[in-house]
Structure formats: structure tokens, C-alpha cells
Design a protein around this motif. Structure first.
Motif, mmCIF file in Angstrom:
data_model
loop_
_atom_site.group_PDB
_atom_site.id
_atom_site.type_symbol
_atom_site.label_atom_id
_atom_site.label_comp_id
_atom_site.label_asym_id
_atom_site.label_seq_id
_atom_site.Cartn_x
_atom_site.Cartn_y
_atom_site.Cartn_z
ATOM 1 N N SER A 135 0.797 -1.228 0.000
ATOM 2 C CA SER A 135 0.000 0.000 0.000
ATOM 3 C C SER A 135 0.832 1.282 0.000
ATOM 4 C CB SER A 135 -0.970 -0.001 1.181
ATOM 5 O OG SER A 135 -0.253 -0.031 2.386
ATOM 6 N N ASP B 100 0.900 -0.266 7.701
ATOM 7 C CA ASP B 100 2.292 -0.695 7.822
ATOM 8 C C ASP B 100 3.026 -0.568 6.489
ATOM 9 O OD1 ASP B 100 0.424 -2.469 7.218
ATOM 10 O OD2 ASP B 100 1.219 -4.155 8.351
ATOM 11 N N ASP C 232 5.580 -2.113 3.615
ATOM 12 C CA ASP C 232 6.136 -3.329 3.042
ATOM 13 C C ASP C 232 7.375 -2.932 2.244
ATOM 14 O OD1 ASP C 232 3.956 -5.253 3.734
ATOM 15 O OD2 ASP C 232 2.780 -3.884 2.512
HETATM 16 MG MG MG Z 1 0.665 -3.962 3.836
#
Ligand code: MG
Ligand code: ATP
Length: 357
Positions: free
Chosen positions: A62, A73, A75
Motif C-alpha cells: 500500500s 504498515d 512493506d
Molecule cells: Mg501492507
């Protein structure tokens, strides 16, 4: 009479589109948050280069595909461009985790034996960072970078409708507790693929073209088209596409969302078919994805309840985490959403609030 009702319905859908849009705007990460995350990425990249000088640390998921909610969060994926034989992903996990433990304030959890080996990092909340930071670092996961680019390209083609729908579904699925792949439901990535499938293959006329079947403008080599045996081609020149392709579908995002819930409540044939953004509606038998898998042992019997073909790793079912109960719950939530939209014909804002309770 019916024309009055049609007028009301039209008014409701227009209001719903506006409300959805306002709703989603508040959920976007602030520029400060994005800047902090970029600083974190740079810092980690610098540290990892102590272990492996030819490495790059790239964002995916995202943070990179335009579907980030506030405080989501990070990545990250580490790529090593070296002529020498690089360490394996598991070796990198162990070495880098060791280094980060010594050099940073992150809480570090290495998972070298996972299907995709990763390091989990967390930073406890502070005054300046009230939600802390959660970050996963993977290694050599080039397919994840490509599917991130594919989702970003779809989001770029029609930012208002695509982004609003995906962001709303992410928030809604988290609030309704059906966004937990470890507990038998579906990841955000899975919901995003369902939205794109719906916009490319279910809506007539389609809202989006199928980027994976548009031929390249110039011939390209087989190598550029593949990672391993996976065909990763898609038409990624969205600027050019925006000049030459325009959707004939003018539905507002409110109407699309209502139709999405209706389709996945009642129309999509869960028992027999597969959601594929590359190929449309495919049969489970064609994929060899049976349910329950007669060859499977008990634990994986549930694997093919909800079938969503990964856009590049086509033998991989993104919905494999969804159990029988999980699918029952997810469909129940789609039906609840349809019901709320049908029973609140005058109050778009209230419908949205109730939907996400
Ligand atoms: Mg994620
Ligand atoms: P969130 O904000 O909930 O973390 P997200 O948009 O980052 O949402 P994730 O589901 O965390 O979505 O997925 C992040 C990336 O990880 C995806 O873009 C995809 O590349 C990869 N990914 C996640 N789940 C899967 C899966 N089941 N199969 C393959 N790749 C996945």
C-alpha cells in the motif's frame, strides 16, 4: 410513482458518491507520515548496504500502490544487483536482523523459515509518531514489486473511482474484521483484486481495460516479459493510455460500490468459479482448483473456497487463506452491506457510518 422513486434513487447514489469521496479523503496518510516513512526506508537501506553493498530497498504494497490508509504498515523489499552469487533470502534475514538489532531502536523479529522469508520491525508509539511504525522487509520478492506496479497502474487510470472503492473496502473489511488472512479471511491485496476484477470484467461497459492483454507497442524480449516462468507483462504506459482510451462507463463510485456488494452477495458463483483479473471469470475445474481438494490433508481442505488468481503467479490462490467459516462471514458482510444500502435510501452518510460500525 416509479419515476419519483427513480429520482430518489438517483439522488441517493449521487450523494453516496460524494460521501464516499469525503470519507476516504480523511483516511489518507498525511504528507508528514509519508515523509517519515520515506526517511525510515532510506535509513534501513543505508544500514543494509553495510551487509550487502549492491542492494536497494524498495517500497511495495500500500505504501507504493496508492491504496494506503493512515498509519498502515510498510512493506519493503530488498533487491541485490550483484554479479557474485548473493546470499539466500533466509541468510539475508538472519544477517540483516542481527545488524538492525544492534544499530536501531526497532524491535526486530526475523522469520527466515516463512514461505517468503521476512524481517518484522516495529517501533513503539511516541509523541511525534502516535501510532509507531510496523514494517516488513522481504528479499528478492520481485513479483510483489510487479503486482504493486500493476495495482498502481489501475489506480492511475481512474484515480477517483478505483482508489475510492479500494480504500473504502480496505477500511470496511478491517472494521468488520474480515481482513485477517491468519484468521481465515482475506488480505487487503485480495479485496483490491476483487475490485479490479469487478471493474474490468463484470461491469458493462467496463470501467477499466485489461492491462495484461493490451499488446506492447514495440516488440519486447521474452526475458523482459518473464520472471522465472511467470509472465509479468502488462501495458504500463498509463499516460499514453489515458490519451487514447476512455471508459464508456460513467457510473459514479456510489453506484459501483452498491453493485459490487450486490454482485458478491448473490451473483458471483463461489462454488464453481475463480476471480481472475487476467482472464476474467474462470472455472475452478479449468484451474484444477477443487473444493474440497480431494488430495489435500485436513488442514488445507479449505484452501479453494474463495478462489482469486494472482495476476502473475497464476498457480497461486490469493484467497487460499479463506476458510469455510471465513467465506460464510465475508458473504454475510457483503449481504449486510447490500441491505444497509437498500434500507437507507435517503441517508447516504448514515448508511456509510452504519456500514463501518
Ligand atoms: Mg501492507
Ligand atoms: P494493508 O494496508 O492492509 O497492509 P496493503 O495494501 O499493504 O494493505 P497487503 O495485503 O498487506 O496490502 O499486501 C501488500 C503486498 O503484499 C501486495 O501488494 C502484494 O504484493 C503482496 N501480497 C499480500 N498478500 C498476498 C498474497 N496472499 N499473495 C501474494 N502476494 C501478496
Amino acid at each position: 410513482g416509479p419515476s419519483v422513486r427513480r429520482g430518489q434513487r438517483h439522488h441517493f447514489l449521487a450523494e453516496l458518491s460524494q460521501c464516499l469521496f469525503d470519507f476516504v479523503v480523511q483516511l489518507l496518510p498525511t504528507p508528514e507520515e509519508l515523509a517519515i516513512k520515506e526517511d525510515v526506508r532510506k535509513l534501513l537501506e543505508r544500514l543494509i548496504r553495510n551487509v550487502e553493498p549492491d542492494s536497494r530497498l524498495l517500497s511495495f504494497g500500500s505504501t507504493a500502490n496508492g491504496f494506503a490508509l493512515r498509519n498502515s504498515d510498510m512493506d519493503l523489499c530488498c533487491l541485490i544487483d550483484s554479479d557474485r552469487l548473493p546470499p539466500t533470502a533466509s541468510e539475508m534475514v538472519v544477517m540483516v536482523a542481527d545488524l538492525l538489532e544492534r544499530e536501531t531502536k526497532f524491535q526486530v523479529k526475523p522469520l527466515p523459515k516463512a514461505r517468503i522469508p521476512i524481517i518484522k520491525l516495529t517501533l513503539a508509539p511516541t509523541q511525534g509518531l502516535p501510532y509507531g511504525i510496523a514494517c516488513d522487509i522481504g528479499f528478492e520478492n520481485r513479483l510483489a514489486l510487479e503486482n504493486t506496479r500493476l495495482l498502481l497502474s489501475y489506480a492511475t487510470l481512474d484515480p477517483t473511482r478505483v482508489r475510492t472503492m479500494v480504500l473504502f473496502l480496505k477500511l470496511w473489511s478491517k472494521r468488520r474484521k474480515i481482513n485477517s488472512p491468519y484468521l481465515g479471511t482475506l488480505s487487503s491485496y485480495g479485496y483490491a483484486l476483487m475490485v479490479i476484477f469487478f471493474l474490468v470484467h463484470v461491469k458493462h461497459p467496463p470501467v477499466l481495460p485489461n492491462l495484461q492483454v493490451i499488446p506492447p507497442l514495440r516488440p519486447i524480449t521474452k526475458e523482459d516479459m518473464h520472471i522465472g516462468e511467470h509472465n509479468i507483462w502488462f501495458f504500463d504506459d498509463t499516460e499514453l493510455l489515458k490519451q487514447t482510451w476512455q471508459s464508456a462507463n460513467t457510473d459514479g463510485v456510489g453506484e459501483l460500490l452498491v453493485d459490487f456488494f450486490k454482485y458478491f452477495s448473490h451473483d458471483f458463483p463461489y462454488n464453481t468459479h475463480v476471480i481472475s483479473i487476467r482472464g476474467g471469470l474462470l472455472e475452478k475445474t479449468y484451474k484444477g482448483w477443487y473444493e474440497p481438494d480431494p488430495r489435500a490433508h485436513d488442514l488445507s481442505r479449505d484452501r479453494n473456497r474463495l478462489c482469486i488468481e494472482d495476476p502473475f503467479e497464476i498457480s497461486y490462490n490469493v484467497g487460499r487463506t479463506v476458510t469455510k467459516d471465513g467465506l460464510y462471514t465475508i458473504r454475510g458482510e457483503f449481504m449486510r452491506a447490500s441491505r444497509i444500502f437498500a434500507s437507507r435510501p435517503d441517508r447516504a452518510f448514515l448508511a456509510l457510518t452504519q456500514l463501518c460500525e
